[in-house]
Design an enzyme around this catalytic site. Structure first.
Site, PDB file in Angstrom:
ATOM      1  N   HIS A  44       0.852  -1.185   0.000  1.00  0.00           N
ATOM      2  CA  HIS A  44       0.000   0.000   0.000  1.00  0.00           C
ATOM      3  C   HIS A  44       0.885   1.231   0.000  1.00  0.00           C
ATOM      4  O   HIS A  44       1.932   1.236   0.646  1.00  0.00           O
ATOM      5  CB  HIS A  44      -0.917   0.018   1.236  1.00  0.00           C
ATOM      6  CG  HIS A  44      -2.059   0.955   1.077  1.00  0.00           C
ATOM      7  ND1 HIS A  44      -1.966   2.289   1.377  1.00  0.00           N
ATOM      8  CD2 HIS A  44      -3.304   0.748   0.604  1.00  0.00           C
ATOM      9  CE1 HIS A  44      -3.120   2.866   1.100  1.00  0.00           C
ATOM     10  NE2 HIS A  44      -3.949   1.966   0.630  1.00  0.00           N
ATOM     11  N   ASP A  87      -7.964  -5.583   0.272  1.00  0.00           N
ATOM     12  CA  ASP A  87      -8.426  -6.424  -0.836  1.00  0.00           C
ATOM     13  C   ASP A  87      -7.988  -7.874  -0.682  1.00  0.00           C
ATOM     14  O   ASP A  87      -8.539  -8.760  -1.323  1.00  0.00           O
ATOM     15  CB  ASP A  87      -7.915  -5.864  -2.167  1.00  0.00           C
ATOM     16  CG  ASP A  87      -8.495  -4.499  -2.445  1.00  0.00           C
ATOM     17  OD1 ASP A  87      -9.673  -4.300  -2.123  1.00  0.00           O
ATOM     18  OD2 ASP A  87      -7.777  -3.630  -2.964  1.00  0.00           O
TER      19      ASP A  87
END
Ligand code: CMC
Length: 427
Positions: A316, A373
């Site tokens: 991320h 996710d």
């Protein structure tokens, strides 16, 4: 010399420049470079905006090193575990959680606004069979601007709230229509007797006339635990500061375009695998890996600099410790695994990937951790939501964030058109 400044020296000429430091209420301070070009005749270069604040905002705060996420000051864990998605929407839009009466009114209004104009329904017939729901959803959201063209002129609070409630309420309906069109199934209209999250499952699952599947044990209903799980997933996706799709929405807002067109652009930006499209790719990847025995091979591929393969659901831009949304979802997975019969093979593969990656120097040194996710797909699969609808689920949850950021942009009197510069390297 002012103290709250940064001084820069151009070592070619010895010229010195002073730039103001701005302090927020939380998070790193920011150097104000808005006068940089005027002062120095130079631009700044920041590929991918890794060090650039695009706006001032009071909505969402992330501390990526601590793994902290707050909406309007409230921690995501508190909202996900103790509040509903609609309470979270109300919080984002109104800067406070609703009381009972406010929540009831908000809920009722959203139920009534969930229906879409009949003409919009006809639009779907123009798309080919099998069209990906994200493409259809983005187009249909842009088309909503033709029905509410007057939103372009709104500049008062009641109008902003109405346009927000309208788009939040309609997004599940439009998403469900996009899916049903993709498989050639007749549309199911929203049932205003059902809650926001239940209604979405209903519109995906029901047969014409609103009947639910009848199995050997009688009429098939939507379980409370399924509704709660989906509601939590929506809450975890509700806003995320200045990510790629939100920055896109703000960028379109800066030109003065219609809010629903800005959100349509946000949906398009979200679709990519590096952003919201990752949730669909994670399950596709777990299925491709197939069994725990193959995990090592794919981890090796992810580490190979000559291989483009990446572990989907890992890494991320902002979180460099852990993604707090992923932590909540991992807990939810554990909680639901028996009751909702989560796919144990996919979970075993995912657990193995996580176990190896968290001890592997490649992932540790690059601070690559599982993101939201990585965990959402297994739960969505257990809810009977097809892979092509994973990113539309993200869209439904994020719509409130996009419209709240759009409203904040509109109320800011200091804004300018988003117009970056470049370092020209051509002829
Ligand atoms: N698998 C393997 N290596 C990776 C991965 C990954 N998933 N992510 C980053 N890296 C490596 C990358 O190759 C690079 O290595 P090196 O320094 O040797 O060149 C290093 O880590 C830094 O990567 P980056 O691409 O410069 O990092 P970024 O901050 O620009 O990208 C990201 C962040 C999310 C796009 C990226 O981590 C990625 O592509 N992840 C997989 C897709 C994904 O899961 N996206 C969902 C993000 S969370 C949901 C949302 O908010 O949208």
């Amino acid at each position: 010399m002012k103290t709250n400044t940064v001084t820069m020296t151009d070592n070619r000429t010895g010229a010195m420049y002073e730039l103001d430091i701005l302090d927020g209420t939380r998070g790193p301070s920011v150097v104000d470079i808005s006068s940089f070009y005027t002062q120095t005749g130079m631009f700044t270069y920041d590929n991918g905006f890794t060090s650039t604040a695009n706006c001032k905002s009071e909505i969402t705060f992330i501390d990526g090193d601590k793994g902290e996420l707050r909406y309007r000051g409230i921690e995501i864990e508190e909202l996900a575990l103790n509040h509903s998605y609609l309470e979270t929407c109300y919080l984002l839009l109104n800067e406070k959680l609703p009381n009972k009466k406010e929540l009831l009114e908000f809920d009722l209004e959203l139920r009534h606004r969930s229906l879409v104009h009949e003409s919009l329904r006809h639009l779907f017939q123009a798309f080919p069979a099998g069209a990906h729901p994200m493409a259809t959803l983005s187009s249909a959201t842009a088309a909503l601007s033709t029905f509410y063209y007057d939103h372009l002129e709104i500049s008062h609070e009641a109008g902003y709230q109405e346009m927000a409630r309208r788009i939040i309420a309609k997004m599940p309906t439009v998403a469900a229509f996009a899916y049903r069109h993709s498989i050639g199934a007749p549309f199911i209209h929203p049932d205003i007797d059902r809650s926001f999250s239940e209604n979405f499952l209903y519109m995906l699952r029901a047969y014409p006339g609103g009947k639910m599947h009848v199995g050997p044990d009688g009429e098939y209903s939507i379980k409370d635990i399924e509704v709660k799980a989906l509601d939590t997933i929506f809450t975890l996706h509700a806003d995320h500061e200045q990510n790629a799709s939100t920055a896109t929405v703000r960028g379109v807002a800066s030109t003065g375009a219609h809010p629903y067109v800005a959100i349509s652009a946000g949906i398009s930006a979200l679709w990519g695998r590096a952003h919201g499209g990752a949730n669909e790719s994670v399950i596709a990847q777990l299925e491709m890996i197939g069994s725990v025995e193959n995990v090592d091979k794919f981890i090796a591929r992810a580490k190979d600099p000559d291989d483009e393969f990446r572990l989907m659901g890992f890494g991320h831009r902002v979180y460099k410790n852990f993604d707090p949304r992923a932590k909540v979802l991992k807990g939810l997975q554990e909680q639901l695994k028996d009751e909702l019969h989560l796919d144990s093979n996919l979970m075993r593969i995912a657990n193995k990937i996580e176990e190896i990656a968290l001890c592997d120097e490649y992932f540790i040194s690059r601070k690559l951790y599982p993101n939201i996710d990585f965990y959402s797909g297994v739960i969505l699969t257990a809810l009977g939501i097809p892979k092509s609808m994973f990113t539309p689920v993200f869209v439904i949850g994020r719509t409130v964030g996009w419209i709240t950021q759009w409203i904040e942009y509109k109320k800011d009197t200091q804004t300018k058109i988003a117009r970056p510069r470049q370092l020209y390297m051509g002829e």
